[in-house]
Design an enzyme around this catalytic site. Structure first.
Site, mmCIF file in Angstrom:
data_model
loop_
_atom_site.group_PDB
_atom_site.id
_atom_site.type_symbol
_atom_site.label_atom_id
_atom_site.label_comp_id
_atom_site.label_asym_id
_atom_site.label_seq_id
_atom_site.Cartn_x
_atom_site.Cartn_y
_atom_site.Cartn_z
ATOM 1 N N ARG A 128 12.831 -3.733 10.022
ATOM 2 C CA ARG A 128 12.794 -3.062 8.708
ATOM 3 C C ARG A 128 12.118 -1.703 8.796
ATOM 4 N NH1 ARG A 128 8.786 -2.856 4.413
ATOM 5 N NH2 ARG A 128 7.420 -3.994 5.820
ATOM 6 N N GLU A 186 6.253 7.829 6.422
ATOM 7 C CA GLU A 186 5.933 6.646 7.233
ATOM 8 C C GLU A 186 6.851 6.594 8.454
ATOM 9 O OE1 GLU A 186 5.847 3.182 4.680
ATOM 10 O OE2 GLU A 186 4.115 3.944 3.601
ATOM 11 N N GLN A 204 0.823 -1.218 0.000
ATOM 12 C CA GLN A 204 0.000 0.000 0.000
ATOM 13 C C GLN A 204 0.854 1.263 0.000
ATOM 14 O OE1 GLN A 204 -2.695 -0.144 3.342
ATOM 15 N NE2 GLN A 204 -3.891 -1.822 2.502
ATOM 16 N N HIS A 264 3.655 -9.395 9.533
ATOM 17 C CA HIS A 264 3.642 -8.626 8.288
ATOM 18 C C HIS A 264 4.846 -8.901 7.398
ATOM 19 C CE1 HIS A 264 2.701 -5.243 5.708
ATOM 20 N NE2 HIS A 264 3.863 -4.672 5.958
ATOM 21 N N ARG A 304 8.102 0.790 13.590
ATOM 22 C CA ARG A 304 7.074 -0.235 13.776
ATOM 23 C C ARG A 304 7.245 -1.131 14.992
ATOM 24 N NH1 ARG A 304 6.006 -2.330 7.821
ATOM 25 N NH2 ARG A 304 5.335 -0.245 7.280
ATOM 26 N N HIS A 359 2.916 -5.691 11.842
ATOM 27 C CA HIS A 359 2.430 -4.348 11.466
ATOM 28 C C HIS A 359 1.431 -3.916 12.535
ATOM 29 C CE1 HIS A 359 0.858 -0.965 9.271
ATOM 30 N NE2 HIS A 359 1.738 -1.167 8.309
#
Ligand code: FAD
Ligand code: SIN
Length: 539
Positions: free
Chosen positions: A386, A115, A47, A351, A290, A244
């Site tokens: 990541r 992000e 996305q 995720h 994250r 996620h």
């Protein structure tokens, strides 16, 4: 059936497999085998977008620093340098293949999203369906190459080594292990076909389906890691599974992802009582990296006995939300939530797999003739966590390099494999107890979620290890007695991946990045600032 013979065999048709195939296509014949249809892949669901240095306020050094910081001490710095230096070129390469990123003023004519963990806006995107746009363009390009043959509904079962060609000969270990093809299950007929090639790329994506709740589609059963492990490749850092933080909490939404880019545009995480909480955990609050956000949500949910927290999206302009995030908007509405009017219930889900088959910066594995790229590979770029939107970039950068390396091998060094003995089905009979396979799938994914999820302890890991050991024994009995099916093959691979995740997690007696063990809550640089590398010979 005749053995299909190619120069290059590509297993998987996500961004990594297709990028590799397009690059090697002028140099020989290419087969792409893929488990479902060509587009079905993790890539197709991406996305947020692809991270690259595109903005005037940005630089490769800043992207490098953000990636290293997120990676919590374990990034391979040379690989990260290659990644950040190649972002612009790779975005341009994708554009040349026909990818239409959203236009805007922020980065050389592109709109740039923001992000978690990124100090700058640097995410090129196609609204909120970046992956689908990339897949579509790459597939169109693949169709223009006569040298590429696509085999849909073909699932690779195992890699074929040179030793299989000449079982009676005593070969030097390096020759015996050389990869010369793969056994492939033809979905339509159930027949196993042997493909041979001078160079083989594994690009089968990640391992998300190992967990009960995951943002990943069904193809993500870790087949590449399992196949590579079985031929003796080195596997690294499987303990680092990224959860996620914001997947829609809904009984039939199958952990639908609410992109981090939504938080990049101002959405805020809240408890069920409406209070914000992320500022207690990180100075970037809802836009923290994250690992921090997922751990914080997990902690708050466990403390309160809640099943979800809220993502408050109502401050984003109701006119703009459907324009910027049309896919998320429509999907949430389908499930009864209008994100412009009410908060979305969200919870973490598995995720991304940071670990995988260990490769060099040119996509080579420890096994001659075998290359690996994308989520299946461990290049060392992500370290222990990541950074958002770095995986599409990693996949293109390193698939491209793997292709260069494989072309050299095929031009100069790879022997043309001789005939391979056909797959031996032994005394296999049709499995009539599908319920047994379904039960084992469910048991495995549930125990991985409960014992090997966001927060771990040694006791839970040891329990998981023992249960997985039993399951593997039962699967192996079934495997050699029953005719193979995709369900059975995937179950076998999921169980092996679970074993590798648990084994790596047990070896890391500290907490770092995505690996949080409550028995060792601190990071221990002295003993564990290193990768966890395992192979068939030591587990
Ligand atoms: P995949 O795209 O997963 O492709 C794997 C391919 O291998 C598939 O074609 C599959 O069918 C095939 N395959 C698997 N096993 C076999 C087998 N045994 N035989 C034959 N074929 C096989 N990353 C970002 O950087 N930015 C994002 O915005 C982003 N959003 C994401 C959103 C979602 C919902 C998900 C799930 C992931 C997202 N990611 C994102 C992660 C990113 O999409 C993946 O890491 C990346 O697409 C992996 O690409 P790949 O080519 O390695 O594998
Ligand atoms: C997202 O859009 O939040 C996913 C981005 C990623 O996984 O990199």
């Amino acid at each position: 059936m005749k053995t299909p013979k190619f120069d290059f065999l590509v297993i998987g048709s996500g961004i990594a497999g297709l990028t590799f195939a397009l690059k090697v296509a002028p140099y020989g014949s290419v087969a792409i085998v893929t488990k479902k249809n060509l587009a079905e892949s993790n890539t197709n669901y991406a996305q947020g977008g692809i991270a690259a240095v595109l903005g005037e306020d940005d630089s490769p050094d800043l992207h490098f620093a953000d990636t290293i910081k997120a990676g919590a001490g374990l990034c391979n710095e040379s690989a990260v340098r290659i990644l950040v230096d190649n972002g612009l070129a790779m975005v341009n390469q994708l554009i040349s293949f026909g990818v239409r990123f959203s236009a805007g003023e922020r980065g050389g004519g592109l709109d740039l999203g923001r992000e978690g963990g990124h100090s700058r806006r640097r995410i090129a995107h196609a609204k909120d369906s970046t992956g689908a746009e990339i897949e579509k363009a790459l597939i169109e390009s693949v169709k223009t190459h006569k040298s590429i043959t696509v085999f849909e509904s073909h699932m690779a079962v195992d890699l074929v080594t040179m030793a299989k060609l000449a079982p009676e000969k005593v070969l030097a270990a390096s020759t015996a292990d050389r990869i010369v093809g793969a056994y492939v299950l033809k979905g339509q007929t159930g027949e196993i076909v042997t493909f041979t090639a001078k160079a083989v790329l594994l690009a089968t994506g990640g391992v998300g389906k190992v967990f009960l709740y995951t943002s990943n589609p069904d193809i993500a059963s870790g087949d590449g890691v399992a196949m590579a492990y079985r031929v003796g490749a080195k596997i690294a850092n499987m303990e680092f599974i990224q959860f996620h933080p914001t997947c829609l909490y809904h009984p039939i939404a199958k952990s639908f992802l609410i992109s981090e880019a939504v938080r990049g545009e101002g959405a805020v995480l809240k408890l069920q009582n409406g209070e914000t909480f992320m500022e207690k955990y990180h100075e970037m609050a809802s836009l923290a990296p994250r690992d921090v956000v997922s751990k914080a949500i997990d902690r708050e949910m466990k403390k309160r006995g809640d099943d979800f927290v809220y993502l408050d999206t109502t401050m984003i302009s109701p006119e703009w939300f459907p324009e910027r995030f049309p896919h998320i908007y429509e999907t949430c509405k389908k499930f009864g939530y209008d994100p412009t009017r009410r908060m979305l219930p969200v919870a973490p889900a598995a995720h991304y797999t940071c670990g995988g088959v260990q490769t060099s910066i040119d996509g080579e594995t420890a096994i001659a003739g075998l290359y690996c790229a994308g989520e299946t590979a461990h290049t060392g770029v992500h370290g222990a966590n990541r950074l958002a939107s770095n995986s599409l970039l990693e996949a293109v950068v390193f698939a491209d390099r793997a292709a260069t390396s494989a072309v050299e091998l095929v031009k100069h060094g790879a022997p043309q494999p001789g005939p391979v003995p056909p797959w031996d089905p032994g005394s296999a009979v049709e499995e009539d107890e599908l319920v047994v396979i379904n039960h084992m799938w469910d048991e495995l994914r549930r125990l991985m979620w409960n014992y090997v999820g966001v927060a771990r302890t040694d006791k839970r890991l040891l329990r998981a290890k023992s249960r997985i050991g039993n399951l593997i024994r039962e699967i192996n009995e079934n495997y050699w007695q029953a005719t193979v099916t995709t369900d059975l093959l995937e179950l076998r691979n999921l169980a092996l991946n679970s074993k590798l995740i648990v084994e790596c997690a047990l070896r890391r007696k500290e907490s770092r990045g995505l690996h949080f063990n409550m028995d060792y809550a601190q990071t221990d640089d002295k003993n564990f600032k290193r990768d966890t590398v395992i192979s068939r010979d030591d587990v």
